[in-house]
Motif scaffolding. Sequence first.
Motif, PDB file in Angstrom:
ATOM      1  N   ARG A 161       0.823  -1.198   0.000  1.00  0.00           N
ATOM      2  CA  ARG A 161       0.000   0.000   0.000  1.00  0.00           C
ATOM      3  C   ARG A 161       0.861   1.254   0.000  1.00  0.00           C
ATOM      4  O   ARG A 161       1.848   1.360   0.723  1.00  0.00           O
ATOM      5  CB  ARG A 161      -0.882  -0.031   1.254  1.00  0.00           C
ATOM      6  CG  ARG A 161      -1.746   1.210   1.429  1.00  0.00           C
ATOM      7  CD  ARG A 161      -2.618   1.075   2.648  1.00  0.00           C
ATOM      8  NE  ARG A 161      -3.359   2.297   2.888  1.00  0.00           N
ATOM      9  CZ  ARG A 161      -4.215   2.434   3.897  1.00  0.00           C
ATOM     10  NH1 ARG A 161      -4.433   1.443   4.710  1.00  0.00           N
ATOM     11  NH2 ARG A 161      -4.846   3.572   4.070  1.00  0.00           N
ATOM     12  N   GLY A 162       0.488   2.222  -0.822  1.00  0.00           N
ATOM     13  CA  GLY A 162       1.226   3.481  -0.869  1.00  0.00           C
ATOM     14  C   GLY A 162       0.669   4.474   0.117  1.00  0.00           C
ATOM     15  O   GLY A 162      -0.542   4.546   0.338  1.00  0.00           O
ATOM     16  N   PHE A 163       1.535   5.242   0.741  1.00  0.00           N
ATOM     17  CA  PHE A 163       1.135   6.266   1.685  1.00  0.00           C
ATOM     18  C   PHE A 163       1.270   7.631   1.050  1.00  0.00           C
ATOM     19  O   PHE A 163       2.189   7.876   0.281  1.00  0.00           O
ATOM     20  CB  PHE A 163       2.005   6.190   2.955  1.00  0.00           C
ATOM     21  CG  PHE A 163       1.849   4.900   3.704  1.00  0.00           C
ATOM     22  CD1 PHE A 163       0.891   4.769   4.674  1.00  0.00           C
ATOM     23  CD2 PHE A 163       2.652   3.816   3.412  1.00  0.00           C
ATOM     24  CE1 PHE A 163       0.735   3.579   5.360  1.00  0.00           C
ATOM     25  CE2 PHE A 163       2.517   2.628   4.086  1.00  0.00           C
ATOM     26  CZ  PHE A 163       1.557   2.506   5.058  1.00  0.00           C
ATOM     27  N   GLY A 164       0.385   8.536   1.374  1.00  0.00           N
ATOM     28  CA  GLY A 164       0.374   9.851   0.753  1.00  0.00           C
ATOM     29  C   GLY A 164       1.440  10.763   1.319  1.00  0.00           C
ATOM     30  O   GLY A 164       2.115  10.433   2.278  1.00  0.00           O
ATOM     31  N   PRO A 165       1.585  11.942   0.707  1.00  0.00           N
ATOM     32  CA  PRO A 165       2.593  12.897   1.167  1.00  0.00           C
ATOM     33  C   PRO A 165       2.370  13.292   2.617  1.00  0.00           C
ATOM     34  O   PRO A 165       1.237  13.430   3.080  1.00  0.00           O
ATOM     35  CB  PRO A 165       2.393  14.090   0.240  1.00  0.00           C
ATOM     36  CG  PRO A 165       1.726  13.532  -0.978  1.00  0.00           C
ATOM     37  CD  PRO A 165       0.849  12.425  -0.470  1.00  0.00           C
TER      38      PRO A 165
ATOM     39  N   ASP B  38       9.029  -4.029  -9.004  1.00  0.00           N
ATOM     40  CA  ASP B  38       8.096  -4.542  -8.002  1.00  0.00           C
ATOM     41  C   ASP B  38       8.290  -3.922  -6.625  1.00  0.00           C
ATOM     42  O   ASP B  38       7.623  -4.330  -5.668  1.00  0.00           O
ATOM     43  CB  ASP B  38       8.244  -6.068  -7.887  1.00  0.00           C
ATOM     44  CG  ASP B  38       7.899  -6.775  -9.184  1.00  0.00           C
ATOM     45  OD1 ASP B  38       6.996  -6.296  -9.892  1.00  0.00           O
ATOM     46  OD2 ASP B  38       8.536  -7.802  -9.490  1.00  0.00           O
ATOM     47  N   ASP B  39       9.178  -2.952  -6.505  1.00  0.00           N
ATOM     48  CA  ASP B  39       9.397  -2.323  -5.210  1.00  0.00           C
ATOM     49  C   ASP B  39       8.112  -1.689  -4.693  1.00  0.00           C
ATOM     50  O   ASP B  39       7.359  -1.069  -5.470  1.00  0.00           O
ATOM     51  CB  ASP B  39      10.487  -1.259  -5.313  1.00  0.00           C
ATOM     52  CG  ASP B  39      11.882  -1.850  -5.425  1.00  0.00           C
ATOM     53  OD1 ASP B  39      12.064  -3.016  -5.029  1.00  0.00           O
ATOM     54  OD2 ASP B  39      12.784  -1.151  -5.914  1.00  0.00           O
ATOM     55  N   PRO B  40       7.844  -1.803  -3.380  1.00  0.00           N
ATOM     56  CA  PRO B  40       6.615  -1.226  -2.813  1.00  0.00           C
ATOM     57  C   PRO B  40       6.643   0.295  -2.849  1.00  0.00           C
ATOM     58  O   PRO B  40       7.719   0.911  -2.864  1.00  0.00           O
ATOM     59  CB  PRO B  40       6.615  -1.743  -1.378  1.00  0.00           C
ATOM     60  CG  PRO B  40       8.046  -2.025  -1.078  1.00  0.00           C
ATOM     61  CD  PRO B  40       8.662  -2.489  -2.364  1.00  0.00           C
ATOM     62  N   VAL B  41       5.466   0.892  -2.858  1.00  0.00           N
ATOM     63  CA  VAL B  41       5.329   2.354  -2.934  1.00  0.00           C
ATOM     64  C   VAL B  41       4.921   2.919  -1.583  1.00  0.00           C
ATOM     65  O   VAL B  41       3.934   2.474  -0.981  1.00  0.00           O
ATOM     66  CB  VAL B  41       4.287   2.750  -4.004  1.00  0.00           C
ATOM     67  CG1 VAL B  41       4.050   4.266  -3.999  1.00  0.00           C
ATOM     68  CG2 VAL B  41       4.733   2.280  -5.381  1.00  0.00           C
TER      69      VAL B  41
ATOM     70  N   ARG C 108       6.744   7.108  -3.682  1.00  0.00           N
ATOM     71  CA  ARG C 108       8.080   6.691  -4.099  1.00  0.00           C
ATOM     72  C   ARG C 108       8.202   5.172  -4.004  1.00  0.00           C
ATOM     73  O   ARG C 108       7.764   4.582  -3.011  1.00  0.00           O
ATOM     74  CB  ARG C 108       9.151   7.325  -3.199  1.00  0.00           C
ATOM     75  CG  ARG C 108       9.178   8.841  -3.235  1.00  0.00           C
ATOM     76  CD  ARG C 108       9.982   9.345  -4.399  1.00  0.00           C
ATOM     77  NE  ARG C 108       9.885  10.794  -4.540  1.00  0.00           N
ATOM     78  CZ  ARG C 108      10.581  11.497  -5.405  1.00  0.00           C
ATOM     79  NH1 ARG C 108      11.455  10.912  -6.205  1.00  0.00           N
ATOM     80  NH2 ARG C 108      10.418  12.799  -5.504  1.00  0.00           N
ATOM     81  N   ARG C 109       8.815   4.559  -5.023  1.00  0.00           N
ATOM     82  CA  ARG C 109       9.128   3.138  -4.922  1.00  0.00           C
ATOM     83  C   ARG C 109      10.370   2.978  -4.044  1.00  0.00           C
ATOM     84  O   ARG C 109      11.396   3.604  -4.289  1.00  0.00           O
ATOM     85  CB  ARG C 109       9.361   2.537  -6.308  1.00  0.00           C
ATOM     86  CG  ARG C 109       8.067   2.092  -6.975  1.00  0.00           C
ATOM     87  CD  ARG C 109       8.345   1.385  -8.279  1.00  0.00           C
ATOM     88  NE  ARG C 109       8.755   2.335  -9.317  1.00  0.00           N
ATOM     89  CZ  ARG C 109       9.484   2.033 -10.368  1.00  0.00           C
ATOM     90  NH1 ARG C 109       9.927   0.804 -10.533  1.00  0.00           N
ATOM     91  NH2 ARG C 109       9.798   2.944 -11.272  1.00  0.00           N
TER      92      ARG C 109
END
Length: 313
Positions: A3-7, A212-215, A219-220
């Motif tokens: 899961r990506g986190f926001g700024p 495939d690096d997580p975000v 950013r990956r």
Amino acid sequence: MARGFGPSTRAEPLRVSETMLPLADYADRRGYDPGFILSDRPLPLPGAGRWAGDLVTLLPEARRMGQNGDRDRTELRYTHFSVVMSQSRALPLFSACNIDGSQSDRDVDRTDIWRRDPRIPAEVQNLREGYGNANQGLFSRGHMTRREDPNWGEPDTARTADADTFHITNVAPQRQGFNGGIWLDLENYVLDNADRANLRVTVITGPVLSQDDPVYYNRRIPTAFWKVLAFVHAATGELTTIGYRRSQMDFLPRVADGRFVFGDFQDSQVPVSAIADESGLDLSAYAELDVMAGAAPEIELRVKSVADFYLSR
């Protein structure tokens, strides 16, 4: 993909400067020396490999000022180390450092001011996004060439080297607890086992960069890092290399019941050829000197301390 986190909108806890130094300040930077260990057996910078079309190049004004002379325009030269960067990832592919243990100055005050390098475009230098307080899930600015390693020579030179390591070009996102243990101690351990008459070590460090690096925070984030160390072995008298990989996969923040959960990380000695495969770089000059040369790329030796490393065949 994680899961990506926001700024983040929280305050920046580390000191950063938006002001770049003048181009002229870099005129005396000689960077990595291929013949540093043995002049008759030079060790070149890693080749671009599969990254050949994705390298950050010096800006025209930097090239016009002769910042690199006749050397590769993708090489960012600093005091006793050099960096080559990926444009698509805005991260270093590697940072290569020469260490002279006989002239090391461990008492240099920590610069602690992060800044961009004026010789390349600002947009490939992420100074702030995703970095900050670990308790808030943010990442540390993890040195590739560690702060102490190029700090040798005359006092002014050592101080300049320390400041040079705080360029954001020498950084990749790491968890706060990652920069310790074996990762921190390996260079000193190898110096302790080097030929005392030639107390010199070359260390090349970089992230393993994958699609495939997580975000996190747009950013990956690399899940693993590697080092290749070269030295003249004290017992054999031979130019020797070893490969090391450290994973932060289980140490990356992930969400469970609304809380950040942190795991552990693993350290392994691996063939330099395996690092070349994973990193996409040409490390052939180092692979042929590796104590694990000939081992299958999938072979890895888990290590719990620096004393577990094999330093000779």
